[in-house]
Each structure stands twice: as C-alpha cells, then as structure tokens.
Scaffold this motif. Structure first.
Motif, mmCIF file in Angstrom:
data_model
loop_
_atom_site.group_PDB
_atom_site.id
_atom_site.type_symbol
_atom_site.label_atom_id
_atom_site.label_comp_id
_atom_site.label_asym_id
_atom_site.label_seq_id
_atom_site.Cartn_x
_atom_site.Cartn_y
_atom_site.Cartn_z
ATOM 1 N N UNK A 24 -20.564 -72.914 66.077
ATOM 2 C CA UNK A 24 -21.724 -72.414 65.639
ATOM 3 C C UNK A 24 -22.102 -72.578 64.096
ATOM 4 N N UNK A 25 -20.942 -72.268 63.411
ATOM 5 C CA UNK A 25 -21.102 -72.285 62.160
ATOM 6 C C UNK A 25 -21.066 -73.677 61.640
ATOM 7 N N UNK A 26 -20.603 -74.752 62.306
ATOM 8 C CA UNK A 26 -20.800 -76.129 62.028
ATOM 9 C C UNK A 26 -22.162 -76.630 62.186
ATOM 10 N N UNK A 27 -22.830 -76.099 63.396
ATOM 11 C CA UNK A 27 -24.077 -76.215 63.595
ATOM 12 C C UNK A 27 -24.990 -75.635 62.486
ATOM 13 N N UNK A 28 -24.743 -74.563 61.934
ATOM 14 C CA UNK A 28 -25.578 -73.777 61.036
ATOM 15 C C UNK A 28 -25.347 -74.479 59.518
ATOM 16 N N UNK A 29 -24.197 -74.952 59.110
ATOM 17 C CA UNK A 29 -23.826 -75.532 58.075
ATOM 18 C C UNK A 29 -24.830 -76.995 57.963
ATOM 19 N N UNK A 30 -24.966 -77.351 59.047
ATOM 20 C CA UNK A 30 -25.592 -78.708 59.195
ATOM 21 C C UNK A 30 -27.146 -78.549 58.975
ATOM 22 N N UNK A 31 -27.838 -77.460 60.017
ATOM 23 C CA UNK A 31 -28.989 -77.324 60.025
ATOM 24 C C UNK A 31 -29.792 -76.270 59.098
ATOM 25 N N UNK A 32 -29.022 -75.379 58.311
ATOM 26 C CA UNK A 32 -29.403 -74.542 57.198
ATOM 27 C C UNK A 32 -29.000 -75.164 55.891
ATOM 28 N N UNK A 33 -30.028 -74.882 54.926
ATOM 29 C CA UNK A 33 -29.493 -75.593 53.763
ATOM 30 C C UNK A 33 -28.805 -74.545 53.009
ATOM 31 N N UNK A 34 -27.621 -74.947 52.189
ATOM 32 C CA UNK A 34 -26.777 -73.929 51.677
ATOM 33 C C UNK A 34 -26.195 -72.840 52.302
ATOM 34 N N UNK A 35 -25.515 -72.857 53.368
ATOM 35 C CA UNK A 35 -25.157 -72.320 54.301
ATOM 36 C C UNK A 35 -23.740 -71.609 53.789
ATOM 37 N N UNK A 36 -23.892 -70.604 52.582
ATOM 38 C CA UNK A 36 -22.912 -70.036 51.860
ATOM 39 C C UNK A 36 -22.240 -69.037 52.911
ATOM 40 N N UNK A 37 -22.868 -68.481 53.930
ATOM 41 C CA UNK A 37 -22.253 -67.423 54.981
ATOM 42 C C UNK A 37 -20.953 -68.010 55.572
ATOM 43 N N UNK A 38 -21.045 -69.233 55.770
ATOM 44 C CA UNK A 38 -19.974 -69.958 56.429
ATOM 45 C C UNK A 38 -18.560 -69.682 55.922
ATOM 46 N N UNK A 39 -18.345 -69.330 54.410
ATOM 47 C CA UNK A 39 -17.161 -68.797 53.700
ATOM 48 C C UNK A 39 -17.035 -67.576 54.144
#
Length: 82
Positions: A24-39
């Motif tokens: 889910x986090x990889x998908x969000x990093x790919x689809x949402x610009x600047x997904x800093x929440x991953x960290x």
C-alpha cells in the motif's frame, strides 16, 4: 484521496501483515506526489513491530527501506509522463 489513503494505510499497519502495508505504501508513493508520510509510516512500523537488534544492528529497517523507496519512486515519477 490522500486522507482516505492515509487512514487505509494506518489501518493496514495495525491489522494486516507487514507486506500488505508495504504494498500500500509503495502504491501511495507512486500515485500521490511527495508522499512524505511513507517515512512516518516506516517509523511507526519500526516502533510497533521492530526488534531491538534489527538487521545487522540497524533497528530502523522499515524507515530506511521507505526512505529509499520514496527517493527511487520520486525519480521514477518525474521520468514518467502521465
């Protein structure tokens, strides 16, 4: 979409196996610009499920992995044309 995605990822971290959350986090990093929440999610996963010793003494494995994923996918996003 970003808020719903964050809620979905937070629920997946708490209730689903770790690899669902990673997908889910990889998908969000790919689809949402600047997904800093991953960290932040990497820190949360390490705080909840990380071991004291970690991988070769590095106990923040998911945080490091998500930083690398974020950096790589931000470069890939810039090179792709939508």
């Amino acid at each position: 979409m970003r808020i719903a995605g964050n809620i979905g990822i937070a629920v997946s971290i708490l209730y689903l196996p770790w690899w669902f959350s990673v997908i889910f986090i990889i998908g969000a990093c790919f689809s949402v610009p600047k997904f800093y929440e991953a960290v932040v999610y990497g820190i949360l996963i390490d705080a909840l499920y990380g071991t004291k010793f970690g991988l070769y003494g590095f106990s923040y494995v998911f945080t490091g992995v998500f930083i690398i994923i974020f950096l790589v996918l931000s470069v890939v996003r810039r090179r792709l044309s939508w």
